[in-house]
Each structure stands twice: as C-alpha cells, then as structure tokens.
Design a protein around this motif. Structure first.
Motif, PDB file in Angstrom:
ATOM      1  N   ASN A   2       0.843  -1.189   0.000  1.00  0.00           N
ATOM      2  CA  ASN A   2       0.000   0.000   0.000  1.00  0.00           C
ATOM      3  C   ASN A   2       0.880   1.241   0.000  1.00  0.00           C
ATOM      4  O   ASN A   2       1.538   1.564   0.976  1.00  0.00           O
ATOM      5  N   ASN A  38      -1.867  15.649  12.584  1.00  0.00           N
ATOM      6  CA  ASN A  38      -2.897  14.622  12.511  1.00  0.00           C
ATOM      7  C   ASN A  38      -4.223  15.231  12.945  1.00  0.00           C
ATOM      8  O   ASN A  38      -4.391  15.589  14.116  1.00  0.00           O
ATOM      9  N   ARG A  41     -10.612  15.178  12.804  1.00  0.00           N
ATOM     10  CA  ARG A  41     -11.599  14.787  11.801  1.00  0.00           C
ATOM     11  C   ARG A  41     -11.490  15.707  10.590  1.00  0.00           C
ATOM     12  O   ARG A  41     -11.368  16.935  10.741  1.00  0.00           O
ATOM     13  N   TRP A  59     -14.732  15.251  -1.025  1.00  0.00           N
ATOM     14  CA  TRP A  59     -15.229  14.569   0.189  1.00  0.00           C
ATOM     15  C   TRP A  59     -15.835  15.625   1.098  1.00  0.00           C
ATOM     16  O   TRP A  59     -15.206  16.629   1.419  1.00  0.00           O
ATOM     17  N   ASN A  62     -18.603  13.286   5.387  1.00  0.00           N
ATOM     18  CA  ASN A  62     -18.423  11.834   5.417  1.00  0.00           C
ATOM     19  C   ASN A  62     -18.935  11.109   4.180  1.00  0.00           C
ATOM     20  O   ASN A  62     -19.266   9.916   4.236  1.00  0.00           O
ATOM     21  N   PHE A  78      -8.621   7.370   0.799  1.00  0.00           N
ATOM     22  CA  PHE A  78      -8.538   6.321   1.808  1.00  0.00           C
ATOM     23  C   PHE A  78      -8.958   6.933   3.145  1.00  0.00           C
ATOM     24  O   PHE A  78      -8.135   7.399   3.934  1.00  0.00           O
ATOM     25  N   GLU A  79     -10.288   6.930   3.324  1.00  0.00           N
ATOM     26  CA  GLU A  79     -10.877   7.648   4.460  1.00  0.00           C
ATOM     27  C   GLU A  79     -10.351   7.182   5.805  1.00  0.00           C
ATOM     28  O   GLU A  79     -10.246   7.974   6.752  1.00  0.00           O
ATOM     29  N   THR A  80     -10.006   5.913   5.916  1.00  0.00           N
ATOM     30  CA  THR A  80      -9.525   5.397   7.198  1.00  0.00           C
ATOM     31  C   THR A  80      -8.181   6.006   7.592  1.00  0.00           C
ATOM     32  O   THR A  80      -7.780   5.924   8.750  1.00  0.00           O
ATOM     33  N   GLU A  81      -7.507   6.647   6.646  1.00  0.00           N
ATOM     34  CA  GLU A  81      -6.207   7.242   6.940  1.00  0.00           C
ATOM     35  C   GLU A  81      -6.277   8.758   7.088  1.00  0.00           C
ATOM     36  O   GLU A  81      -5.259   9.416   7.279  1.00  0.00           O
ATOM     37  N   ARG A  83      -7.372  10.336   9.583  1.00  0.00           N
ATOM     38  CA  ARG A  83      -6.970  10.668  10.957  1.00  0.00           C
ATOM     39  C   ARG A  83      -5.448  10.718  11.107  1.00  0.00           C
ATOM     40  O   ARG A  83      -4.935  11.269  12.086  1.00  0.00           O
TER      41      ARG A  83
END
Length: 277
Positions: A2, A38, A41, A59, A62, A78-81, A83
C-alpha cells in the motif's frame, strides 16, 4: 504494497510540485498529500485541477460528492487514513489527456484539541507526466530505393528517433541523418504511431533507436542490408578467379613446353640412300 502508508512518500508529498509525477496510460497513480498535523476529523476535502478548476475528488460530510465528468469513477481516497493526516487519492485509468495536468488539494479539519477548525488551501501540488511505451518496433529495408523505414505504435509522447549504421567497407559505426519522423494519433486512446526513414547506401546494417523522453526508456531494432551477402560472394569469386586463371595459364605453358620437348627428343633413324637397280 500500500503506497499510502509509506511515511517517506507522504513526507515528499508537499514538494511533489517540483518534480512531475510519472504515470502510464491505462494505469493508476497515487497523488500524495499529508497534512502537517494529525487532524481529529476531516470536515471536507477536495482535489482540483489547476488549469480548468475541474474537481476530480470531493469529500464532504463523510461522503463523496459529484465531480467533473472526466474524473467520474476514476478517483478514490482512503478515508480510514484521514486521521493520520493522509489525504492522498489515487487516479485510475490514466489517459493521454491527463498529461501535464497540475492538481491542488484543499481541506478543512478539526485540530488535535478538537476545538478549532483549520483550513489548508493548496496544501499539496502535483503535476502529472504521462507516458506509454512504444510497441512493435520494426525496421524494413528497401533495396531498390537504398532506404530503411522504422515504425512503432502505441506510444506517448512523441519519441526521439535516431539512426546508426555500420559502414560496409570500414565496419565503422556511423550516426545517420534522417528526415523528421511522421506521427499518427490513434483516435481512441490518443497514443501515437511513428514512422522514420533513412538512406542506407554503403551500409551493411542499420539500427533504429526510439527514446521516450517522459519514461526515459529506449528501444532499438537492427536490420541487415540485403545484398551484402551477394556482394561478399562476388568479391570472393573475383578473389578466386584471378589465381585460378593464373594457374590455368601456367598449366597451358607447361603443356606447350612439354610437347615441344617431346618432339625434340624423338630419335631420327638414318636408313641411307636407297639402291637402284
């Protein structure tokens, strides 16, 4: 692997505008960007094309939002990243039309204390440099016209075409001057076909070289000049005829001399005068 979790690539994302990002026609390419902190949100984020201001990824709240037609179903984040501060996207199905495009990203997010809304305009800049490898390289020789033609297809951008040849008499390698190559663009994927010709008089072989200035890849093909083998045989025949002729002359001279000598060696028998009655 990745690409979006490699810290080194993310650190480089802020200066990607300095060096074009290489992409291949029909492939996918990561467009990288990492926020300096970081966020708690990401509130909204979008990537925009600099020249046309077309939105390629958006985006907000959400969920993804509509984008320009030329980018529909071609970009993903890559929404999970988020944060982790990673607001990179991936552009799929790269086309010739994407070449030399510059993209900026804009983002709004909550800070680490979850109190203030921060905004970053033009956080990252990325310029694409698109290429496609040239295929089916062929070199054909026209003995009648004393010329060679090189063809290749399916490449991008316009290649640099050069020729070298091997001199027939000295076997020296020569750089040949060719006319400006002709180009033909495919109406579907807009890749290019190239044709180049060069004179081959006095050469025993010729080589066509094609260099892609975007990918820095090069390919070449060599062709023998028809008639070189016959010429060699001709020269060999001449080289053999001369000594054979000399040998034949020598044999003839020897034969004549031998015959003369034989005549001289024949004994003469004296019978005396004949008696008459």
């Amino acid at each position: 692997m990745n690409l979006f979790i490699l810290p080194l690539l993310l650190l480089c994302a802020h200066i990607m505008g300095q060096t074009p990002l290489s992409a291949t026609v029909g492939g996918s390419v990561p467009i990288l960007c990492s926020l300096p902190v970081n966020p708690v949100r990401v509130i909204w984020m979008y990537w925009q094309e600099e020249e046309s201001r077309s939105i390629l990824f958006h985006w907000d709240n959400n969920s993804t939002q509509p984008v320009a037609d030329e980018y529909k179903n071609r970009c993903r984040a890559f929404e999970t990243e988020f944060r982790l501060g990673n607001i990179s996207i991936r552009l799929d199905n790269v086309t010739v039309d994407d070449d030399q495009k510059t993209f900026w990203t804009y983002v709004s997010y909550l800070d680490e204390q979850n109190q203030n809304t921060e905004k970053c305009r033009q956080c990252c800049k990325c310029k694409l440099q698109v290429s496609a490898p040239y295929q089916d390289l062929q070199v054909t020789v026209n003995s009648t016209a004393n010329s060679a033609t090189c063809t290749a297809r399916g490449g991008y951008p316009q290649p640099q075409v050069s020729w070298t040849g091997l001199n027939k008499s000295s076997a020296a390698k020569l750089h040949l001057q060719a006319a400006e190559p002709s180009l033909l663009q495919d109406p579907t994927d807009k890749t290019l076909s190239v044709t180049s010709s060069v004179g081959v008089e006095g050469l025993q072989e010729v080589t066509c070289h094609i260099y892609n200035p975007h990918s820095h890849n090069s390919t070449s093909r060599t062709a023998q000049i028809p008639g070189d083998d016959q010429s060699g045989i001709h020269h060999l025949a001449i080289a053999l005829v001369v000594p054979i002729a000399l040998i034949a002359v020598a044999v003839a001279v020897i034969c004549v001399w031998w015959k003369r000598r034989r005549v001289q060696e024949v004994p003469v028998v004296y019978t005396g005068p004949s008696s008459a009655q």
